[in-house]
Design an enzyme around this catalytic site. Structure first.
Site, PDB file in Angstrom:
ATOM      1  CG  ASP A 130     -29.799 -26.981  -7.651  1.00  0.00           C
ATOM      2  OD1 ASP A 130     -29.390 -26.509  -6.581  1.00  0.00           O
ATOM      3  OD2 ASP A 130     -29.217 -26.804  -8.740  1.00  0.00           O
ATOM      4  CB  ALA A 131     -32.333 -28.252  -2.472  1.00  0.00           C
TER       5      ALA A 131
END
Length: 265
Positions: A130-131
């Site tokens: 995820d970011a």
């Protein structure tokens, strides 16, 4: 009797040798391919072949004249797979926080594309982070390797370092190893340990073979220790090591062989 040895048969446990079965007249000399794959000098590769340490499609090859197709032949040296097709590459990339695990982003966020723009190959990422999560992401143009790494049946382990809120008690590790049920089903961690505790934070290491979305963050939320920073440090046998954020390196021959063995290639 001179005839006695004639009926003794081959020595026990001697590998079966049928170099003619794997010879491809249209192929490339095996020692040249091995040298090109980084196994060693041409002379060193010839010595490996002569010593019976090289197999092609499961057959021990000792003859130096054998030619094989680098795109089809499965070659092992001392039992470890060698990728002969030099057009296939696999990289370790240290993804910085704030970068999304896609090659383009419709919302204009930083993506992987900016880090691979100078590569001639069309690379794609194996799995995703995820970011906000940092750390090891594998990038490759080897479709079969990527598919196997991503498939749940191979259960490739991934290791994370997480800075979490609060002091983590031993009972938390016991609970995680026993299994925690999330909204999309139960999860068991393969290993868990507390590395350090300072003030109101703990540094923990978590090993999982799961690949579900935001799995580490959701697990630690569930046991009452929200993640404040998360770094993936290992995928299978591949370690992040000292690779700086935003940089990538090609896997060594040994690393690639170990990764291929991990997924049965």
């Amino acid at each position: 009797c001179a005839m006695t040895g004639r009926h003794a048969g081959p020595p026990p446990d001697r590998p079966r040798e049928e170099p003619r079965d794997v010879h491809d007249p249209e192929g490339v000399r095996l020692q040249k391919l091995l040298a090109g794959a980084g196994v060693g000098s041409r002379r060193a590769c010839e010595e490996l072949i002569a010593a019976g340490r090289v197999t092609v499609d499961g057959v021990v090859v000792r003859e130096l004249g054998v030619r094989v197709d680098p795109r089809r032949a499965v070659v092992h040296v001392d039992g470890q797979r060698v990728q002969l097709d030099t057009s296939l590459v696999t990289f370790a990339f240290n993804k910085p926080a704030g970068v999304v695990s896609t090659m383009s982003d419709e919302r204009g966020r930083p993506s992987l594309a900016q880090y691979v723009a100078d590569r001639p190959e069309r690379l794609f990422h194996v799995g995703r982070l995820d970011a906000e999560t940092e750390g090891l992401l594998l990038l490759t143009n080897d479709g079969e390797l990527a598919n196997r790494l991503a498939h749940p049946s191979h259960g490739v382990r991934k290791t994370y370092l997480a800075t979490v809120r609060g002091r983590v008690r031993p009972a938390v590790g016991v609970r995680l190893r026993a299994g925690v049920t999330l909204e999309d089903g139960p999860v068991e961690v393969d290993a868990f340990r507390v590395i350090d505790t300072t003030g109101r934070q703990s540094l923990v290491e978590i090993v999982l073979h799961e690949g579900r979305n935001r799995i580490v963050r959701r697990l630690m939320d569930e046991v009452g220790h929200p993640v404040e920073r998360l770094v993936r440090t290992q995928v299978g046998p591949i370690r992040l090591g000292s690779l700086r954020p935003g940089t990538m390196r090609e896997l060594t021959r040994k690393e690639l062989g170990a990764l291929m063995a991990e997924v049965g290639l």
